[in-house]
Design an enzyme around this catalytic site. Structure first.
Site, short mmCIF file in Angstrom:
data_model
loop_
_atom_site.label_atom_id
_atom_site.label_comp_id
_atom_site.label_asym_id
_atom_site.label_seq_id
_atom_site.Cartn_x
_atom_site.Cartn_y
_atom_site.Cartn_z
N HIS B 122 6.06 48.64 33.14
CA HIS B 122 6.89 49.05 34.27
C HIS B 122 5.95 49.66 35.33
CE1 HIS B 122 9.73 51.67 36.44
NE2 HIS B 122 10.71 50.96 35.91
N ASP B 199 4.53 54.30 26.81
CA ASP B 199 5.76 54.43 27.59
C ASP B 199 6.93 54.14 26.66
OD1 ASP B 199 7.91 54.29 29.26
OD2 ASP B 199 7.07 52.78 30.62
N GLN B 202 12.06 52.71 26.95
CA GLN B 202 13.01 51.83 26.26
C GLN B 202 12.91 52.04 24.75
OE1 GLN B 202 15.13 49.96 27.96
NE2 GLN B 202 14.19 50.10 29.99
N LYS B 225 18.17 57.15 30.18
CA LYS B 225 18.31 55.94 29.39
C LYS B 225 18.74 56.27 27.96
CE LYS B 225 14.54 53.52 31.76
NZ LYS B 225 15.13 52.89 32.92
N CYS B 363 11.06 46.45 38.55
CA CYS B 363 9.86 47.30 38.64
C CYS B 363 8.73 46.74 37.79
CB CYS B 363 10.15 48.74 38.25
SG CYS B 363 11.35 49.54 39.31
#
Lengths: 140, 405
Positions: B122, B199, B202, B225, B363
């Site tokens: 991202h 990251d 998710q 999220k 993104c």
């Protein structure tokens, strides 16, 4: 079902019962537009601020508020291309002064395309209208 | 037994209608809807448990501080961190990654140092590293996904050299759903003396996570999220890195003493939390995590894997639809393009059928370039989605297809 003017377009829209027919008509309007030359798809004609890619090419005849602005365009999205055709009926070939005096939201609401196609949404309409009005402002 | 109906009842948004149709919310990759418990928790915080934290000695300030610090413990256990002070609260993953960059990497980056990242990151896990390239001459080394959208740890390992200072990698792609073996990536990076930034924007939503087991140096999450409020998130920063991290934002709460000619800093994590934090949001995020834990992260993952398999099979039946990423181990995220229609067209029409998907580059412009597309439509599932949602998605795509023909 052809429409030469924006008023005729409004009349045609009044015949539709549901949103699918209206969308299909908008899509067809886009498909019927003359081909936009690939060579014109440059950074100069690219309209910023759209999810899809949109190009607009303006042509100005005359000077000042009475200058006539014509434009053509293209998009890689069907619905957006149709919206360019709608804007052409509304604006293209009009004077700069007329374009600046037009209440775009009010005119487009006559099409009953639902709130979804109003200039407030990020569907590219706002950016396209902004660019055309910017051209008109440059003349007056 | 995963009681999907009871879970749907917990989320008020599952009862919404748009354009006269039941809402089918498949934009969880962008942001998730909130369970009643989170909404109630944030309301309760503002109604009767709110004041600034770490400052007052009065009742409400103590209460808010207790709840805010309890949230740290919740996040610590959720991520499997060894120590509470390894959890730094931020405004979201973007700030978490920027914090790691400014606080840890910037003081030690040298010209020619290499930062390895994958093409499916991202922008939040790309642009901070571009800053290092622009400002200090660091080199960005990109690792591409294979034809299925997978990136093996070995492919990332093969890019590591003695100049590698950091490997920045997503645990789960927000476009392809592909899952990276970040534990193995970390082993390979650490063998070469490089640090690892994961990251988890998710990954933490869809997979059970244990940062101690992964071994990574940094792990970023975002509250919105995770079925929690927007405007909050966290950076897990391994204790071993704390001494190497300098403060980034300066202000209240992160200091010990401020004089006219001198400043001394608080200890981690407070050293990295300048100013009034997103108090109610962090407390709400902890409630969202408790909710997910009550359902069970393994159970959520299992439910979403069933949705993934079911949806993949249904979408495979549409031969005019091209699904990007066919990883066997991916999350329930489907990015697709349709012959002869733009993502913008598809999402506009799907919306009229009540189906919320995202259209655009997500993104992830380097990934779009790699895939050779300018935009895709993305349907991303969450814990409250069911098979019927996938059915409506497929039916709506079929209707949309007819409209464009």
């Amino acid at each position: 079902m052809t429409a030469e003017t924006f008023d005729e377009l409004v009349e045609n829209f009044e015949l539709f019962d549901d949103w699918e027919e209206r969308y299909r008509y908008v899509i067809d309007l886009g498909k019927q537009m003359p081909d936009f030359p690939e060579a014109l798809k440059t950074d100069a004609t690219l309209v910023e601020g759209c999810v899809s890619r949109v190009w607009l090419e303006e042509k100005v005849t005359g000077e000042g508020p009475e200058a006539v602005i014509e434009f053509s365009g293209d998009s890689d999205a069907f619905i957006v291309k149709g919206l360019i055709a709608v804007l052409q009926k509304l604006f293209s070939g009009q004077t700069a002064q007329h374009i600046l005096e037009t209440d775009v939201s009010k005119e487009l609401s006559r099409l009953d395309l639902s709130a979804h196609l109003s200039p407030q949404r990020s569907n590219g309409l706002n950016s396209m209208v902004g660019r055309i009005r910017g051209y008109a402002e440059l003349q007056s | 037994m995963y009681d999907i109906d009871a879970i749907r009842d917990d989320f008020p948004a599952t009862k919404l209608e748009v354009h006269g149709k039941p809402l089918i919310y498949l934009d969880n990759g962008a942001s998730a809807q909130k369970p009643r418990r989170v909404i109630d928790c944030v309301t309760r915080t503002y109604e009767s448990e709110y004041a600034n934290v770490h400052r007052g000695l009065h009742h409400l300030s103590n209460l808010a501080t207790e709840n805010y610090e309890a949230a740290r413990g919740v996040v610590q256990k959720f991520l499997g961190a060894a120590h509470e002070d390894e959890i730094i609260f931020t405004r979201g993953s973007t700030e978490s990654i920027n914090l790691a960059m400014y606080s840890w990497l910037e003081p030690r980056i040298k010209e020619g140092d290499e930062i390895i990242l994958t093409t499916m990151e991202h922008h939040a896990n790309i642009v901070p590293w571009h800053f290092m390239r622009e400002r200090y001459g660091a080199k960005l080394i990109w690792v591409d996904p294979d034809v299925n959208g997978d990136i093996s740890a070995e492919a990332i390992g093969a890019a590591i050299t003695d100049r590698t200072v950091l490997v920045a990698v997503t645990q789960m792609s927000n476009v392809l759903g592909s899952v990276v073996d970040v534990k193995r990536v970390t082993e390979l990076a650490h063998d070469a003396g490089a640090a690892v930034m994961v990251d988890g924007s998710q990954g933490a939503v869809h997979l059970p996570v244990d940062v101690a087991e992964i071994g990574c140096d940094f792990y970023a999450i975002t509250g919105h999220k995770l079925y929690g409020p927007s405007g909050c998130g966290a950076l897990y920063a391994k204790r071993a890195r704390h001494e190497e991290m300098r403060p980034w934002h300066g202000g209240g709460d992160m200091i010990r003493h401020v004089r006219k000619d001198e400043v001394t800093y608080n200890v981690a994590p407070h050293k990295f939390e300048a100013g009034t934090p997103p108090i109610a949001q962090v407390i709400g995020m902890a409630e969202a995590i408790r909710y997910m834990q009550d359902v069970g992260m393994e159970a959520i993952a299992e439910h979403e894997h069933d949705l993934r398999d079911y949806t993949a099979e249904r979408l495979a039946g549409l031969n005019w639809l091209h699904v990007q990423g066919q990883s066997k181990t991916k999350g329930a995220i489907f990015s697709f393009t349709m012959e002869g229609a733009h993502a913008h067209d598809i999402s506009t029409v799907l919306d009229r059928y009540g189906v919320a998907v995202r259209a655009g580059h997500h993104c992830c412009q380097p990934l779009m370039d790699h895939l050779g597309v300018t935009a895709t439509c993305r349907a991303s599932f969450g814990m409250y989605n069911n098979r019927a949602d996938a059915d409506v998605l497929v039916q709506s795509l079929e209707k949309a297809r007819m409209l464009f023909e």
